[in-house]
Design an enzyme around this catalytic site. Structure first.
Site, mmCIF file in Angstrom:
data_model
loop_
_atom_site.group_PDB
_atom_site.id
_atom_site.type_symbol
_atom_site.label_atom_id
_atom_site.label_comp_id
_atom_site.label_asym_id
_atom_site.label_seq_id
_atom_site.Cartn_x
_atom_site.Cartn_y
_atom_site.Cartn_z
ATOM 1 N N CYS A 192 -4.793 -9.651 -11.370
ATOM 2 C CA CYS A 192 -3.404 -9.179 -11.400
ATOM 3 C C CYS A 192 -2.864 -9.112 -12.835
ATOM 4 C CB CYS A 192 -2.489 -10.022 -10.541
ATOM 5 S SG CYS A 192 -0.935 -9.148 -10.255
ATOM 6 N N CYS A 374 -0.029 -3.250 -8.076
ATOM 7 C CA CYS A 374 0.560 -4.393 -8.762
ATOM 8 C C CYS A 374 2.080 -4.312 -8.638
ATOM 9 C CB CYS A 374 0.130 -4.338 -10.235
ATOM 10 S SG CYS A 374 0.587 -5.815 -11.119
HETATM 11 P P1 FAD Z 1 -10.149 -15.261 -4.440
HETATM 12 O O1 FAD Z 1 -9.084 -14.899 -3.470
HETATM 13 O O2 FAD Z 1 -9.745 -15.945 -5.685
HETATM 14 O O3 FAD Z 1 -11.225 -16.117 -3.642
HETATM 15 C C1 FAD Z 1 -12.407 -16.600 -4.235
HETATM 16 C C2 FAD Z 1 -12.906 -17.728 -3.347
HETATM 17 O O4 FAD Z 1 -14.225 -18.057 -3.736
HETATM 18 C C3 FAD Z 1 -12.072 -19.006 -3.482
HETATM 19 O O5 FAD Z 1 -11.687 -19.459 -2.210
HETATM 20 C C4 FAD Z 1 -13.011 -19.983 -4.175
HETATM 21 O O6 FAD Z 1 -12.821 -21.325 -3.762
HETATM 22 C C5 FAD Z 1 -14.371 -19.460 -3.717
HETATM 23 N N1 FAD Z 1 -15.471 -19.796 -4.636
HETATM 24 C C6 FAD Z 1 -15.489 -19.785 -5.992
HETATM 25 N N2 FAD Z 1 -16.690 -20.164 -6.454
HETATM 26 C C7 FAD Z 1 -17.464 -20.403 -5.360
HETATM 27 C C8 FAD Z 1 -18.802 -20.817 -5.182
HETATM 28 N N3 FAD Z 1 -19.604 -21.072 -6.220
HETATM 29 N N4 FAD Z 1 -19.270 -20.987 -3.913
HETATM 30 C C9 FAD Z 1 -18.470 -20.726 -2.849
HETATM 31 N N5 FAD Z 1 -17.184 -20.315 -2.954
HETATM 32 C C10 FAD Z 1 -16.693 -20.164 -4.204
HETATM 33 N N6 FAD Z 1 -2.978 -9.480 -6.139
HETATM 34 C C11 FAD Z 1 -2.248 -8.509 -5.536
HETATM 35 O O7 FAD Z 1 -2.796 -7.672 -4.844
HETATM 36 N N7 FAD Z 1 -0.898 -8.441 -5.690
HETATM 37 C C12 FAD Z 1 -0.220 -9.342 -6.427
HETATM 38 O O8 FAD Z 1 0.998 -9.265 -6.537
HETATM 39 C C13 FAD Z 1 -0.955 -10.385 -7.070
HETATM 40 N N8 FAD Z 1 -0.327 -11.306 -7.818
HETATM 41 C C14 FAD Z 1 -1.034 -12.366 -8.337
HETATM 42 C C15 FAD Z 1 -0.349 -13.331 -9.038
HETATM 43 C C16 FAD Z 1 -1.021 -14.435 -9.515
HETATM 44 C C17 FAD Z 1 -0.257 -15.482 -10.289
HETATM 45 C C18 FAD Z 1 -2.406 -14.586 -9.264
HETATM 46 C C19 FAD Z 1 -3.134 -15.820 -9.735
HETATM 47 C C20 FAD Z 1 -3.098 -13.607 -8.588
HETATM 48 C C21 FAD Z 1 -2.430 -12.479 -8.120
HETATM 49 N N9 FAD Z 1 -3.083 -11.449 -7.449
HETATM 50 C C22 FAD Z 1 -2.362 -10.420 -6.886
HETATM 51 C C23 FAD Z 1 -4.565 -11.382 -7.471
HETATM 52 C C24 FAD Z 1 -5.229 -11.827 -6.177
HETATM 53 O O9 FAD Z 1 -4.837 -13.124 -5.830
HETATM 54 C C25 FAD Z 1 -6.733 -11.768 -6.364
HETATM 55 O O10 FAD Z 1 -7.092 -10.527 -6.915
HETATM 56 C C26 FAD Z 1 -7.446 -11.929 -5.019
HETATM 57 O O11 FAD Z 1 -7.178 -13.207 -4.511
HETATM 58 C C27 FAD Z 1 -8.939 -11.682 -5.189
HETATM 59 O O12 FAD Z 1 -9.626 -11.999 -4.033
HETATM 60 P P2 FAD Z 1 -11.127 -12.569 -4.125
HETATM 61 O O13 FAD Z 1 -11.569 -12.804 -2.728
HETATM 62 O O14 FAD Z 1 -11.937 -11.730 -5.009
HETATM 63 O O15 FAD Z 1 -10.963 -13.959 -4.895
HETATM 64 C C1 UQ1 Z 2 -1.572 -4.769 -0.713
HETATM 65 O O1 UQ1 Z 2 -2.160 -4.122 0.156
HETATM 66 C C2 UQ1 Z 2 -1.861 -6.143 -0.864
HETATM 67 O O2 UQ1 Z 2 -2.804 -6.741 -0.057
HETATM 68 C C3 UQ1 Z 2 -2.323 -7.435 1.033
HETATM 69 C C4 UQ1 Z 2 -1.238 -6.888 -1.855
HETATM 70 O O3 UQ1 Z 2 -1.591 -8.187 -2.008
HETATM 71 C C5 UQ1 Z 2 -0.695 -9.138 -1.721
HETATM 72 C C6 UQ1 Z 2 -0.260 -6.286 -2.703
HETATM 73 O O4 UQ1 Z 2 0.297 -6.962 -3.584
HETATM 74 C C7 UQ1 Z 2 0.050 -4.901 -2.528
HETATM 75 C C8 UQ1 Z 2 1.111 -4.298 -3.413
HETATM 76 C C9 UQ1 Z 2 -0.590 -4.162 -1.565
HETATM 77 C C10 UQ1 Z 2 -0.308 -2.687 -1.377
HETATM 78 C C11 UQ1 Z 2 0.636 -2.487 -0.253
HETATM 79 C C12 UQ1 Z 2 1.747 -1.750 -0.305
HETATM 80 C C13 UQ1 Z 2 2.622 -1.696 0.891
HETATM 81 C C14 UQ1 Z 2 2.174 -0.982 -1.484
#
Ligand code: FAD
Ligand code: UQ1
Length: 459
Positions: A192, A374
């Site tokens: 993000c 975002c």
């Molecule tokens: P994660 O959700 O981080 O999951 C990874 C998982 O893998 C975790 O549960 C972890 O414990 C596990 N893991 C790690 N290493 C290992 C291992 N070796 N073995 C087994 N498991 C492991 N996204 C949006 O779409 N909109 C937003 O507004 C937004 N705002 C954000 C604001 C902040 C402050 C932050 C921190 C993030 C934000 N994000 C946002 C980003 C979003 O949270 C991540 O992009 C998303 O969670 C990615 O998903 P993922 O499954 O790739 O990783």
């Molecule tokens: C989205 O799909 C999503 O996944 C659930 C987010 O993560 C929390 C988001 O922050 C956003 C913006 C979307 C996109 C969805 C809309 C309605 C614009």
């Protein structure tokens, strides 16, 4: 039943053809075998497991995930801004993982793609026919000299990026009485990429409400040389920054924190001679450097040079191992790393993986266009809803200009998206807003025109 036997024999033949030893496990006692293993139970992993657990049946899907708690990280911007409580971002991991899957509560420490095995930290070997890697990003606070210790002793330092430090942000805002409020953006890919400035806009608004804005310098020190990757939204953010009298310093990367002197040292990335610049801080929000998690980085056969999982960006299939797929932040897919991106990737991944399981070609099938989003909160009650694709071109859902600051988009971020996440995405039922985009735009698909390349399977 008959169909699944046929499918199994097809798959056995297929894996044998590929030289992978995916089916040779039952005789080994300490190995557990599953049709599908998902590593990581975050946004991407949990939703992928949900898509397959009910289809494949009980005992066929395992999720390797060490954490007791699942965090809805996008809420942490709002927790930092005092709009939501930390507990609203948490649910017990066992309550969000699908009922039909087996939860291996451990950390994956090594990957052996030739033998289709993942080993966990307690030495357990987990065998798979198909593997989805969804381990997210590792936070490297320790790459900034003095920072981990500084968090312990200095209440004016905070960071929305980790569960330990996000709870420091709002108290630090409340305690701030004026001076330098600094917000940082590191010199690595991050999740993000808008979040480092969302908290800055909330803080700036908070300082105005608290009557301390006049004796405050709001400073954004970013390693990048642009404010945002998409020109349309960057132009609007620069207007916001100008109107709100925020000071932006480009190509500044935080390298050291000295809490005893309240000093933050930044490398000047545009200087050849390794120059640094030291700022006094009275409040600082740090976005840490990030990388792929160490165990993934160490799996040299699976990753690119930077340590990210090497998948085809259109199909999410690994470029070398056809029974391995990736989703979310840990992949090398060239888009902004968000939960929104993972939701859209989930749709493509489920089709690619299902085709692979059925021994069918992945093409023609859905192709990922890089969709990411975002919600750029620019204050209490205001949000620019950025949505874009691989080419950094806007790909907007709603039938109005999303580059404008809007209350409606703020309410979507604050109230609607958490519900979508907990109730739909984690159950495998939210694939991003593409279908709504088509409806809202009365059938005019503004979708990007990506033509997928043939996946380059080198096996
Ligand atoms: P994660 O959700 O981080 O999951 C990874 C998982 O893998 C975790 O549960 C972890 O414990 C596990 N893991 C790690 N290493 C290992 C291992 N070796 N073995 C087994 N498991 C492991 N996204 C949006 O779409 N909109 C937003 O507004 C937004 N705002 C954000 C604001 C902040 C402050 C932050 C921190 C993030 C934000 N994000 C946002 C980003 C979003 O949270 C991540 O992009 C998303 O969670 C990615 O998903 P993922 O499954 O790739 O990783
Ligand atoms: C989205 O799909 C999503 O996944 C659930 C987010 O993560 C929390 C988001 O922050 C956003 C913006 C979307 C996109 C969805 C809309 C309605 C614009």
């Amino acid at each position: 039943m008959a169909t699944s036997k046929v499918l199994l024999s097809v798959l056995k033949g297929k894996c044998a053809d590929l030289g992978l030893k995916c089916f040779s496990t039952s005789s080994v006692q300490h190995k557990k075998s599953y049709k599908l293993v998902v590593v990581g139970g975050g946004a991407g992993g949990c939703s992928t497991a949900a898509k397959f657990a009910s289809k494949l049946g009980k005992g066929q899907v395992a999720v390797i995930e060490p954490s007791d708690t699942h965090y809805y990280q996008p809420l942490w911007t709002l927790v930092g801004g005092g709009l939501k409580s930390f507990s609203q971002s948490n649910r017990p991991m066992g309550s969000v993982l699908p009922r039909d899957c087996e939860w291996i509560k451990d950390r994956a420490v090594s990957f052996d793609p030739e033998n289709c095995t993942v080993t966990t930290s307690n030495g357990q070997q987990v065998n798979y026919e198909y593997l989805v890697i969804a381990v997210g990003l590792q936070l490297n606070y320790h790459h900034i000299k003095g920072l981990p210790e500084a968090f312990e002793v200095d209440s004016s330092l905070c960071s929305n990026y980790s569960r330990q430090t996000v709870i420091k942000t709002f108290p630090a805002l409340q305690a701030f009485k004026g001076g330098n409020a600094i917000f940082t953006f590191p010199n690595t890919p991050i999740k993000c990429a808008g979040a480092p400035q969302k908290i800055m806009y909330l803080a700036e608004h908070y300082f105005r409400k608290a009557g301390i804005r006049e004796n405050t310098d709001v400073i954004y020190n970013t390693s990048l040389n642009v404010i945002f990757a998409v020109k349309k939204y960057a132009d609007r953010l620069l207007e916001v920054i100008k109107n709100r009298n925020i000071n932006v310093n480009y190509q500044r990367s935080l390298i050291e924190v000295r809490p005893d002197r309240k000093e933050a040292v930044f490398a000047k990335l545009n200087s050849d001679s390794g120059e640094t610049e030291t700022f006094h801080y009275d409040f600082m929000h740090v976005t840490p450097p990030m990388s792929a998690p160490d165990p993934l980085k160490a799996a040299k056969k699976l990753v690119n040079e930077a340590g990210f999982l090497d998948v085809n960006q259109y199909t999410l299939q690994h470029t070398m191992y056809p029974n391995i797929f990736g989703i979310g932040d840990c992949t090398n897919v060239p888009t902004s790393k968000t939960a929104a991106a993972a939701a859209s990737q989930g749709f493509v991944l489920s089709h690619s993986l299902a085709a692979q399981m059925a021994g069918q070609p992945i093409h023609p099938g859905p192709s990922y266009d890089g969709y990411t989003s975002c919600p750029l909160i620019t204050g209490y009650g205001k949000c620019i809803m950025a949505e874009f694709d691989f080419d950094a071109q806007p790909l907007e859902t709603f039938p109005f200009d999303q580059g404008k600051e809007r209350l409606s988009m703020y309410l979507v971020k604050k109230d609607l998206l958490p519900k979508i996440y907990w109730n739909l995405m984690l159950n495998g039922q939210w694939n991003g807003p593409k279908a709504y985009r088509k409806m809202m735009r009365l059938g005019f698909d503004t979708g990007s025109k990506h033509i997928p390349t043939t996946p380059s399977l080198k096996v």
